[in-house]
Design a protein around this motif. Sequence first.
Motif, short mmCIF file in Angstrom:
data_model
loop_
_atom_site.label_atom_id
_atom_site.label_comp_id
_atom_site.label_asym_id
_atom_site.label_seq_id
_atom_site.Cartn_x
_atom_site.Cartn_y
_atom_site.Cartn_z
N LYS A 59 -25.43 30.81 15.77
CA LYS A 59 -26.44 31.52 16.56
C LYS A 59 -27.62 31.87 15.67
O LYS A 59 -27.47 32.07 14.47
N GLY A 60 -28.81 31.97 16.28
CA GLY A 60 -30.00 32.30 15.52
C GLY A 60 -30.75 33.48 16.11
O GLY A 60 -30.64 33.77 17.30
N ARG A 61 -31.53 34.16 15.26
CA ARG A 61 -32.41 35.25 15.72
C ARG A 61 -33.71 34.64 16.21
O ARG A 61 -34.15 33.61 15.73
N TRP A 62 -34.36 35.35 17.17
CA TRP A 62 -35.63 34.85 17.69
C TRP A 62 -36.57 36.00 18.04
O TRP A 62 -36.15 37.07 18.40
N ARG B 76 -42.56 38.57 21.89
CA ARG B 76 -44.00 38.70 21.64
C ARG B 76 -44.45 40.16 21.59
O ARG B 76 -45.55 40.45 21.12
N SER B 77 -43.65 41.08 22.08
CA SER B 77 -44.02 42.49 22.13
C SER B 77 -43.89 43.16 20.77
O SER B 77 -42.92 42.93 20.06
N VAL C 49 -37.08 41.39 17.34
CA VAL C 49 -36.33 40.15 17.37
C VAL C 49 -35.05 40.37 18.17
O VAL C 49 -34.55 41.47 18.28
N VAL C 50 -34.57 39.28 18.75
CA VAL C 50 -33.25 39.29 19.38
C VAL C 50 -32.29 38.78 18.33
O VAL C 50 -32.46 37.68 17.78
N ASP C 51 -31.28 39.59 18.03
CA ASP C 51 -30.32 39.26 16.99
C ASP C 51 -29.31 38.23 17.50
O ASP C 51 -29.30 37.89 18.68
N ARG D 45 -33.92 44.23 18.43
CA ARG D 45 -34.12 45.32 17.47
C ARG D 45 -35.47 45.17 16.78
O ARG D 45 -36.05 44.09 16.76
N ILE D 46 -35.93 46.27 16.22
CA ILE D 46 -37.22 46.30 15.55
C ILE D 46 -37.05 45.89 14.09
O ILE D 46 -36.13 46.35 13.41
#
Length: 103
Positions: free
Chosen positions: A57-60, A63-64, A75-77, A83-84
């Motif tokens: 799995k990867g983080r992505w 845009r906010s 990012v989405v972990d 998380r920020i």
Amino acid sequence: TTLVEKNTNDRIYLLSVEEAINTIYGFDSNQYAKDSAREANATDYAIARFCSIDEGKGRWWLRSPDEDSHGFVIVVDVNGSARILTSVECRDGVRAVLEINYE
């Protein structure tokens, strides 16, 4: 048979936080919750570019910016929780959205 072309109004963008927690799209409404719908399998390209990968799995990026507008990124972990991050990490990936509207 004649091929009929239709005009389209297309957009490509990254999801915002609001979109990434929208239950209409199948996401959990809590951005901090683990959510398998937000998990992203790492592509061969992401692996070749040394993106942050954990168990396939990867983080992505979203845009906010963070809600306090400190300029931090969200990012989405790998577990699907958003998380920020206080600094941009070039090893994170993106998941572009393609929106196609037929005129």
